[in-house]
Write a protein that holds these residues in place. Structure first.
Motif, PDB file in Angstrom:
ATOM      1  N   ILE A   6       0.856  -1.185   0.000  1.00 34.82           N
ATOM      2  CA  ILE A   6       0.000   0.000   0.000  1.00 34.82           C
ATOM      3  C   ILE A   6       0.893   1.237   0.000  1.00 34.82           C
ATOM      4  CG2 ILE A   6      -1.875   1.198   1.198  1.00 34.82           C
ATOM      5  CD1 ILE A   6      -2.490  -1.745   0.357  1.00 34.82           C
ATOM      6  N   TRP A   8       0.654   5.222   0.837  1.00 38.07           N
ATOM      7  CA  TRP A   8      -0.252   6.220   1.432  1.00 38.07           C
ATOM      8  C   TRP A   8       0.393   7.590   1.301  1.00 38.07           C
ATOM      9  CZ3 TRP A   8      -3.666   4.786   6.189  1.00 38.07           C
ATOM     10  CH2 TRP A   8      -4.681   5.756   6.342  1.00 38.07           C
ATOM     11  N   ASP A  10      -0.008  11.619   2.027  1.00 38.62           N
ATOM     12  CA  ASP A  10      -0.778  12.631   2.755  1.00 38.62           C
ATOM     13  C   ASP A  10       0.219  13.588   3.394  1.00 38.62           C
ATOM     14  OD1 ASP A  10      -2.309  14.015   4.816  1.00 38.62           O
ATOM     15  OD2 ASP A  10      -3.855  12.467   4.533  1.00 38.62           O
ATOM     16  N   THR A  32       4.866   5.293   3.084  1.00 36.74           N
ATOM     17  CA  THR A  32       4.195   6.605   3.164  1.00 36.74           C
ATOM     18  C   THR A  32       5.034   7.713   2.513  1.00 36.74           C
ATOM     19  OG1 THR A  32       5.178   6.956   5.346  1.00 36.74           O
ATOM     20  CG2 THR A  32       2.942   6.041   5.278  1.00 36.74           C
ATOM     21  N   LEU A  52      -3.385   5.071  -1.473  1.00 35.22           N
ATOM     22  CA  LEU A  52      -4.322   5.893  -0.680  1.00 35.22           C
ATOM     23  C   LEU A  52      -3.840   7.325  -0.839  1.00 35.22           C
ATOM     24  CD1 LEU A  52      -4.371   3.667   2.551  1.00 35.22           C
ATOM     25  CD2 LEU A  52      -6.168   3.795   0.807  1.00 35.22           C
ATOM     26  N   ASP A  54      -4.334  11.550  -0.478  1.00 27.90           N
ATOM     27  CA  ASP A  54      -5.016  12.732   0.078  1.00 27.90           C
ATOM     28  C   ASP A  54      -5.288  13.713  -1.062  1.00 27.90           C
ATOM     29  OD1 ASP A  54      -5.972  14.624   1.850  1.00 27.90           O
ATOM     30  OD2 ASP A  54      -3.982  15.499   2.176  1.00 27.90           O
ATOM     31  N   VAL A  79      -7.386   5.120  -4.126  1.00 25.99           N
ATOM     32  CA  VAL A  79      -8.481   5.529  -3.243  1.00 25.99           C
ATOM     33  C   VAL A  79      -8.230   6.985  -2.857  1.00 25.99           C
ATOM     34  CG1 VAL A  79      -9.605   5.141  -1.006  1.00 25.99           C
ATOM     35  CG2 VAL A  79      -8.741   3.190  -2.338  1.00 25.99           C
ATOM     36  N   ILE A  81      -8.759  10.282  -0.678  1.00 27.78           N
ATOM     37  CA  ILE A  81      -9.210  10.616   0.686  1.00 27.78           C
ATOM     38  C   ILE A  81      -9.266  12.141   0.781  1.00 27.78           C
ATOM     39  CG2 ILE A  81      -8.694  10.390   3.150  1.00 27.78           C
ATOM     40  CD1 ILE A  81      -7.159   7.840   2.488  1.00 27.78           C
ATOM     41  N   ASP A 100     -12.105   4.080  -5.234  1.00 34.18           N
ATOM     42  CA  ASP A 100     -12.951   4.307  -4.061  1.00 34.18           C
ATOM     43  C   ASP A 100     -12.740   5.738  -3.586  1.00 34.18           C
ATOM     44  OD1 ASP A 100     -14.833   3.729  -2.164  1.00 34.18           O
ATOM     45  OD2 ASP A 100     -13.718   2.112  -1.189  1.00 34.18           O
ATOM     46  N   VAL A 111     -10.822   2.183   6.011  1.00 39.56           N
ATOM     47  CA  VAL A 111      -9.695   2.003   5.079  1.00 39.56           C
ATOM     48  C   VAL A 111      -9.508   0.505   4.801  1.00 39.56           C
ATOM     49  CG1 VAL A 111      -7.217   2.374   4.705  1.00 39.56           C
ATOM     50  CG2 VAL A 111      -8.569   4.089   5.931  1.00 39.56           C
ATOM     51  N   SER A 114     -12.102  -0.797   2.429  1.00 35.03           N
ATOM     52  CA  SER A 114     -11.825  -0.347   1.064  1.00 35.03           C
ATOM     53  C   SER A 114     -10.726  -1.205   0.429  1.00 35.03           C
ATOM     54  CB  SER A 114     -11.409   1.125   1.086  1.00 35.03           C
ATOM     55  OG  SER A 114     -11.238   1.575  -0.220  1.00 35.03           O
ATOM     56  N   LEU A 115      -9.663  -1.476   1.200  1.00 32.83           N
ATOM     57  CA  LEU A 115      -8.558  -2.301   0.672  1.00 32.83           C
ATOM     58  C   LEU A 115      -9.027  -3.719   0.379  1.00 32.83           C
ATOM     59  CD1 LEU A 115      -5.591  -1.146   2.971  1.00 32.83           C
ATOM     60  CD2 LEU A 115      -6.042  -0.487   0.605  1.00 32.83           C
TER      61      LEU A 115
END
Length: 518
Positions: A6, A8, A10, A32, A52, A54, A79, A81, A100, A111, A114-115
């Motif tokens: 994953i 992410w 943000d 991340t 994921l 932002d 996805v 967010i 998503d 979360v 969704s995954l």
């Protein structure tokens, strides 16, 4: 199973550490970043399963990042967010193919869900399908062995097609094999059923029997004709029920499906017999009697389906419907298809328009001639997929789309289906014997009685007798009839090809669908 990776992204990722730990505890590997640029570089160099992302970040926004990520990897699920619930942002996001959409503040379970939906969807669907089929297996088995009538057989076949399509979404060769053996058991029983009942269905004195080719118009088409609502009767040749299910979603975009029904093709399940019977509203033996100049037997020269329009007009007259304003269009090649697209609006002035579209038949015949098509349509799944792809890009689809906003009705049907043949049966005949692989007629046929449905007197099956002492035989289940000379060559050449003319669920139980414009 490999660990899902994953990514992410943000700008406030520090505040999401607890969420990161939660996902890692669930078995995901989480990388991340605080900005879109680093994320894009990472995706270029590393495998990622889900991003994921932002929406509001300094420097480059989430949507801009999304566009760049999709340039690198079109199919990577993203996805989005966001704190922002405005409708146009959602429209932009959905238009940009996000998988998503989550609204901040996000809950860890949200979360996770969704995954799971994105990564485990296929596996979860496969497991659920397998379990559901295992529960249904016994019901189908019992239905098969409870002496089903012709309506119950249509139901059994629809269920088998349903499970075949569900299984196609899973990755379980074992379950597919179980289903295949259940399908072939069903075909064994269905053959016995047709063997016992066929002559009574087609007898002139018959009071009970399914809707068949020669009664299709009377019961399934003409009742839907009404003034000021043009009815289009579209016959796509050689369309099995599972192929209809493959093109159904394309129809559903423009039409509301009101009735998904089926009917029985007459024997032989071949164009020249079944389709002439549909348009004449008669069995072949009666067509020959009433139209001696137009009816041609297999061994006679000339086209066998040249008089459908004439048969159709005579049927309307017989049923007292000769005042209907009708048209008849036959599409045998791409040019005729394009002509239909250009002319379709003019057909709106008629009460009833017949469109006969030859495509699937060409595909199944060409398949045996062309190695490329053997590769493209090697099994049921690819045969369905090639049908869907053809229909989506066909002039027929374009033509129907052009009038889908008008107040019209469509009845879609076919003349017969086809079956993938695997079991060769030896037949000996004289020079006059026909060459079809699923049925033959001739004077001195030698065959193994248990391998075929035979009619020594063709007239009891509603068929003309081409010569004195002519008999008809029909291959059962997945059989195909080969002559002893050059036997092995033909056996290998035709094995696993799609053929029609004989007795199987796939050839005989075929779709008739009623739709209206949305």
């Amino acid at each position: 199973m490999a660990v899902a990776k994953i990514l992410w992204v943000d700008d406030e990722i520090e505040s999401l550490q607890s969420q990161k730990l939660f996902l890692e505890a669930k078995g995901y590997e989480v990388q991340t970043f605080t900005n879109g640029f680093d994320a894009i570089d990472f995706v270029k160099e590393n495998p990622v399963d889900v991003v994921l992302l932002d929406e509001t970040m300094p420097g480059i926004t989430g949507l801009e990042t999304l566009a760049k990520i999709k340039e690198v990897n079109q199919s990577l699920p993203v996805v989005l967010i966001t704190k922002n619930e405005t409708e146009n942002l959602m429209d932009d996001a959905i238009g940009s193919q996000i998988s998503d959409y989550l609204i901040k503040p996000v809950n860890p379970n949200q979360v996770l869900l969704s995954l799971k939906k994105i990564i485990d969807n296929k596996r979860l669907v496969a497991e659920k399908t397998t379990t559901a089929y295992q529960q249904q297996f016994r019901n189908l088995f019992m239905a098969l062995n409870s002496n089903p009538d012709y309506n119950e057989w249509m139901d059994i076949y629809k269920k088998l097609v349903y499970w075949e399509l569900e299984m196609a979404k899973t990755d379980s060769p074992e379950m597919r094999e179980v289903l295949q053996s259940q399908k072939s058991e069903a075909n064994t029983e269905f053959f016995k059923f047709v063997y016992r009942n066929y002559t009574s269905w087609v007898s002139p004195r018959s009071t009970d029997g399914p809707v068949m080719s020669h009664t299709l118009f009377r019961f399934k088409v003409l009742p839907h004709v009404e003034k000021a609502v043009p009815l289009f009767f579209v016959l796509i040749d050689n369309l099995r029920f599972d192929q209809w299910k493959a093109i159904q979603p394309i129809f559903s975009e423009s039409f509301r499906i009101q009735e998904e029904d089926s009917f029985y093709s007459i024997l032989p399940t071949a164009t020249q017999y079944a389709r002439n019977a549909i348009f004449a509203g008669m069995l072949p033996v009666d067509i020959e009697k009433n139209f001696p100049a137009e009816w041609k037997n297999d061994d006679e020269e000339g086209g066998k389906n040249m008089s459908e329009d004439k048969f159709f007009k005579a049927q309307l007259k017989r049923l007292g419907k000769e005042n209907l304003k009708t048209s008849y269009t036959k599409v045998l090649n791409n040019q005729a298809g394009l002509d239909l697209v250009n002319n379709i609006h003019n057909l709106l002035n008629n009460d009833l328009n017949v469109i006969v579209y030859n495509f699937v038949d060409m595909l199944s015949h060409a398949r045996t001639e062309m190695e490329v098509l053997k590769e493209l349509a090697g099994d049921e799944m690819s045969y369905r997929s090639i049908t869907a792809s053809w229909f989506e890009h066909s002039p027929l689809h374009q033509a129907l789309k052009k009038i889908a906003d008008k107040n019209i009705k469509v009845v879609l049907a076919t003349d017969h289906g086809s079956v993938r043949v695997k079991s060769p049966y030896k037949v000996v005949g004289d020079k006059q014997t026909t060459t079809n692989l699923r049925y033959k007629h001739g004077r001195n046929l030698n065959y193994e009685a248990k391998e075929v449905l035979a009619f020594r007197d063709p007239r009891v099956a509603g068929l003309p007798s081409p010569t004195v002492n002519s008999s008809f035989i029909f291959a059962k289940e997945d059989g195909y009839l080969c002559y002893p000379n050059n036997y092995n060559y033909y056996v290998n050449y035709y094995r696993n090809t799609f053929q029609h003319g004989g007795v199987s669920l796939e050839e005989m139980i075929v779709p008739v669908i009623k739709m209206v414009s949305k």
